[in-house]
Design a protein around this motif. Structure first.
Motif, PDB file in Angstrom:
ATOM      1  N   ASP A  39     -35.707  33.760 -15.899  1.00 46.15           N
ATOM      2  CA  ASP A  39     -34.643  34.467 -15.239  1.00 46.15           C
ATOM      3  C   ASP A  39     -33.355  34.775 -16.282  1.00 46.15           C
ATOM      4  O   ASP A  39     -32.729  33.815 -16.853  1.00 46.15           O
ATOM      5  CB  ASP A  39     -34.110  33.270 -14.286  1.00 46.15           C
ATOM      6  CG  ASP A  39     -33.066  33.556 -13.499  1.00 46.15           C
ATOM      7  OD1 ASP A  39     -32.379  34.870 -13.720  1.00 46.15           O
ATOM      8  OD2 ASP A  39     -32.480  32.921 -12.417  1.00 46.15           O
ATOM      9  N   ARG A  40     -33.436  36.114 -16.450  1.00 51.47           N
ATOM     10  CA  ARG A  40     -32.535  36.493 -17.409  1.00 51.47           C
ATOM     11  C   ARG A  40     -31.155  36.875 -16.771  1.00 51.47           C
ATOM     12  O   ARG A  40     -30.283  37.778 -17.551  1.00 51.47           O
ATOM     13  CB  ARG A  40     -33.114  37.843 -18.130  1.00 51.47           C
ATOM     14  CG  ARG A  40     -34.535  37.294 -18.661  1.00 51.47           C
ATOM     15  CD  ARG A  40     -34.471  37.202 -20.288  1.00 51.47           C
ATOM     16  NE  ARG A  40     -35.275  36.342 -20.875  1.00 51.47           N
ATOM     17  CZ  ARG A  40     -35.054  35.792 -22.166  1.00 51.47           C
ATOM     18  NH1 ARG A  40     -34.215  36.401 -22.929  1.00 51.47           N
ATOM     19  NH2 ARG A  40     -35.714  34.660 -22.565  1.00 51.47           N
ATOM     20  N   ARG A  41     -31.024  36.574 -15.699  1.00 46.56           N
ATOM     21  CA  ARG A  41     -29.514  36.901 -15.100  1.00 46.56           C
ATOM     22  C   ARG A  41     -28.530  36.318 -15.917  1.00 46.56           C
ATOM     23  O   ARG A  41     -28.671  34.949 -15.972  1.00 46.56           O
ATOM     24  CB  ARG A  41     -29.283  36.665 -13.628  1.00 46.56           C
ATOM     25  CG  ARG A  41     -30.212  37.685 -12.850  1.00 46.56           C
ATOM     26  CD  ARG A  41     -30.165  37.095 -11.351  1.00 46.56           C
ATOM     27  NE  ARG A  41     -30.784  35.962 -11.234  1.00 46.56           N
ATOM     28  CZ  ARG A  41     -30.308  35.083 -10.217  1.00 46.56           C
ATOM     29  NH1 ARG A  41     -29.687  35.426  -9.095  1.00 46.56           N
ATOM     30  NH2 ARG A  41     -30.999  33.811 -10.075  1.00 46.56           N
ATOM     31  N   ILE A  55     -17.034  35.556 -15.604  1.00 45.01           N
ATOM     32  CA  ILE A  55     -18.100  34.836 -15.142  1.00 45.01           C
ATOM     33  C   ILE A  55     -18.426  35.348 -13.986  1.00 45.01           C
ATOM     34  O   ILE A  55     -17.708  35.223 -12.795  1.00 45.01           O
ATOM     35  CB  ILE A  55     -17.741  33.190 -15.067  1.00 45.01           C
ATOM     36  CG1 ILE A  55     -17.247  32.990 -16.519  1.00 45.01           C
ATOM     37  CG2 ILE A  55     -18.929  32.615 -14.588  1.00 45.01           C
ATOM     38  CD1 ILE A  55     -18.330  32.966 -17.508  1.00 45.01           C
ATOM     39  N   VAL A  56     -19.771  35.495 -13.583  1.00 44.66           N
ATOM     40  CA  VAL A  56     -20.112  35.936 -12.170  1.00 44.66           C
ATOM     41  C   VAL A  56     -21.186  34.780 -11.559  1.00 44.66           C
ATOM     42  O   VAL A  56     -21.909  34.461 -12.244  1.00 44.66           O
ATOM     43  CB  VAL A  56     -20.768  37.287 -12.207  1.00 44.66           C
ATOM     44  CG1 VAL A  56     -21.918  37.278 -13.086  1.00 44.66           C
ATOM     45  CG2 VAL A  56     -21.107  37.850 -10.899  1.00 44.66           C
ATOM     46  N   ASP A  57     -20.798  34.669 -10.152  1.00 44.82           N
ATOM     47  CA  ASP A  57     -21.809  33.731  -9.725  1.00 44.82           C
ATOM     48  C   ASP A  57     -22.833  34.784  -8.678  1.00 44.82           C
ATOM     49  O   ASP A  57     -22.303  35.369  -7.741  1.00 44.82           O
ATOM     50  CB  ASP A  57     -21.146  32.904  -8.630  1.00 44.82           C
ATOM     51  CG  ASP A  57     -21.789  32.034  -7.924  1.00 44.82           C
ATOM     52  OD1 ASP A  57     -23.073  32.104  -7.898  1.00 44.82           O
ATOM     53  OD2 ASP A  57     -21.280  31.169  -6.980  1.00 44.82           O
ATOM     54  N   GLU A 331     -27.248  30.932 -18.277  1.00 43.46           N
ATOM     55  CA  GLU A 331     -28.384  30.912 -17.524  1.00 43.46           C
ATOM     56  C   GLU A 331     -27.557  30.785 -16.211  1.00 43.46           C
ATOM     57  O   GLU A 331     -26.802  29.985 -15.697  1.00 43.46           O
ATOM     58  CB  GLU A 331     -29.366  29.743 -17.508  1.00 43.46           C
ATOM     59  CG  GLU A 331     -30.191  29.914 -18.758  1.00 43.46           C
ATOM     60  CD  GLU A 331     -30.903  28.844 -19.270  1.00 43.46           C
ATOM     61  OE1 GLU A 331     -31.179  28.100 -18.377  1.00 43.46           O
ATOM     62  OE2 GLU A 331     -30.683  28.411 -20.341  1.00 43.46           O
ATOM     63  N   ALA A 332     -28.053  31.822 -15.067  1.00 42.01           N
ATOM     64  CA  ALA A 332     -27.601  31.678 -13.787  1.00 42.01           C
ATOM     65  C   ALA A 332     -27.574  30.303 -13.065  1.00 42.01           C
ATOM     66  O   ALA A 332     -26.675  29.851 -12.344  1.00 42.01           O
ATOM     67  CB  ALA A 332     -28.358  32.631 -12.940  1.00 42.01           C
TER      68      ALA A 332
END
Ligand code: ADP
Length: 360
Positions: A39-41, A55-57, A331-332
């Motif tokens: 998972d590369r988000r 920062i993004v959720d 990492e997400a």
């Protein structure tokens, strides 16, 4: 885009806050994705100039999904070890002029604390972390001042595990416990009773660090089987004598590798592991309280709430300088820990640039 505009709007406020911050600096470092991760988000959407990070959720949409934080500097995943050190060096060098300096590595287990402080491979000099570069630099500069100032350097290394202070430089590996109750009365720069070893060069210190690392307490957690559950403090004491005038100075550098900041439930801890985690959480928040009280120039600094802040009392506050590296795992699925790390860092830096501004 909208967040770039937001960054611009916050710049003025940010610069004002910077001016107030005095001797406390907070640097944020984002580690790259590791080769195995599928998972590369990334939770790190943007790193702006002037130390901003967005920062993004990924589980949320629109403006609510984004939070902005601001620090003295933010280093992205491609930052090299030498770039990190470049921005640390002036602080380190001030030790030779008689300042006390603390450098902390903060972050959840696996976020890159050891990478920043020590580096991944001691045999590859270009990957060396802050520790080795700092030592090399101190010895080099002290050499270059030969004939003007003569320096004596000595080292202590301790560990704080479950609120017990242990000497890591006891050669027999007996993990000697130290009693620091009378520490503040001694008013010295050494941790009383902890082995104090004279050193002449970086190699001497590396040997000692090997002994010290071997004596550290490690435990198993779900997150990282042999993650370090203790704080380690490597202290470099410097005593200088100016040859012409005979005047003396002393400074010390504390290089502090903090225990992982992850919250208890993540580790699914019970028994001893739970106790460790609670001690870690408590001592990290005590550290946050002390640094934030110092940043706000509060009249009461709560040094006595943890062993860590007691031990470092003489080097936190006053003329002393503090640098905290906060580490982010991009990492997400680490979003929750990332936010709590950033909140800790924000409190320490006394900067208020959270969701409130973003959602205006
Ligand atoms: P911590 O000390 O916080 O538990 P580590 O320093 O052990 O974390 O880092 C976890 C993993 O990520 C290691 O495999 C490390 O080599 C890698 N890593 C951390 N930071 C970086 C970086 N800046 N560049 C490349 N790899 C990194």
């Amino acid at each position: 885009s909208s967040y770039l505009k937001l960054l611009e709007e916050n710049r003025l406020l940010y610069n004002q806050v910077q001016d107030l911050k005095g001797n406390i600096r907070v640097y944020c470092r984002v580690r790259p994705f590791l080769p195995k991760q599928s998972d590369r988000r990334s939770t790190v959407e943007h790193i702006g100039e002037n130390g901003n990070i967005v920062i993004v959720d990924h589980n949320k949409q629109g403006k609510d999904a984004r939070k902005i934080f601001a620090f003295n500097k933010v280093f992205g995943e491609n930052t090299t070890q030498s770039e990190i050190f470049f921005d640390t060096q002036p602080l380190i060098r001030s030790v030779l002029d008689g300042y006390n300096v603390c450098v902390f590595a903060y972050g959840q287990t696996g976020s890159g604390k050891t990478y920043t402080m020590s580096g991944p491979d001691i045999t590859a000099e270009e990957t060396w972390g802050v520790n080795y570069r700092a030592l090399n630099d101190l010895f080099e500069i002290s050499q270059s001042r030969q004939g003007i100032i003569s320096y004596e350097v000595s080292v202590q290394m301790i560990e704080i595990y479950n609120e017990q202070v242990r000497d890591l430089l006891v050669v027999d590996g007996s993990n000697r416990r130290l009693d620091i109750r009378n520490y503040s009365q001694l008013n010295g720069l050494n941790i009383p009773d902890a082995s104090l070893v004279a050193v002449k060069c970086t190699k001497d210190v590396l040997e000692l660090m090997k002994v010290g690392q071997g004596n550290r307490v490690v435990g198993a957690t779900v997150l990282n089987e042999r993650s370090s559950r203790s704080h380690s403090v490597l202290t470099i004491h410097v005593q200088g004598k100016e040859l012409a005038s005979g005047s003396k100075l002393r400074g010390c550098l504390h290089l502090v590798d903090l225990a992982g900041s992850e919250r208890v439930d993540k580790s699914e801890a019970t028994g001893d592991r739970l106790k460790e985690a609670q001690h870690i959480n408590r001592s990290l928040s005590a550290l946050g309280d002390v640094i934030s009280a110092l940043a706000q120039k509060s009249s009461h600094i709560p040094y006595r709430n943890s062993k860590l802040t007691q031990v470092l009392q003489d080097s936190l506050g006053g003329q002393a300088k503090t640098l905290m590296f906060v580490h982010l795992n991009p990492e997400a699925n680490a979003f929750g820990e990332t936010i709590s790390t950033l909140k800790f860092a924000e409190r320490v830096a006394s900067i208020e640039l959270g969701a409130a501004q973003v959602n205006k």
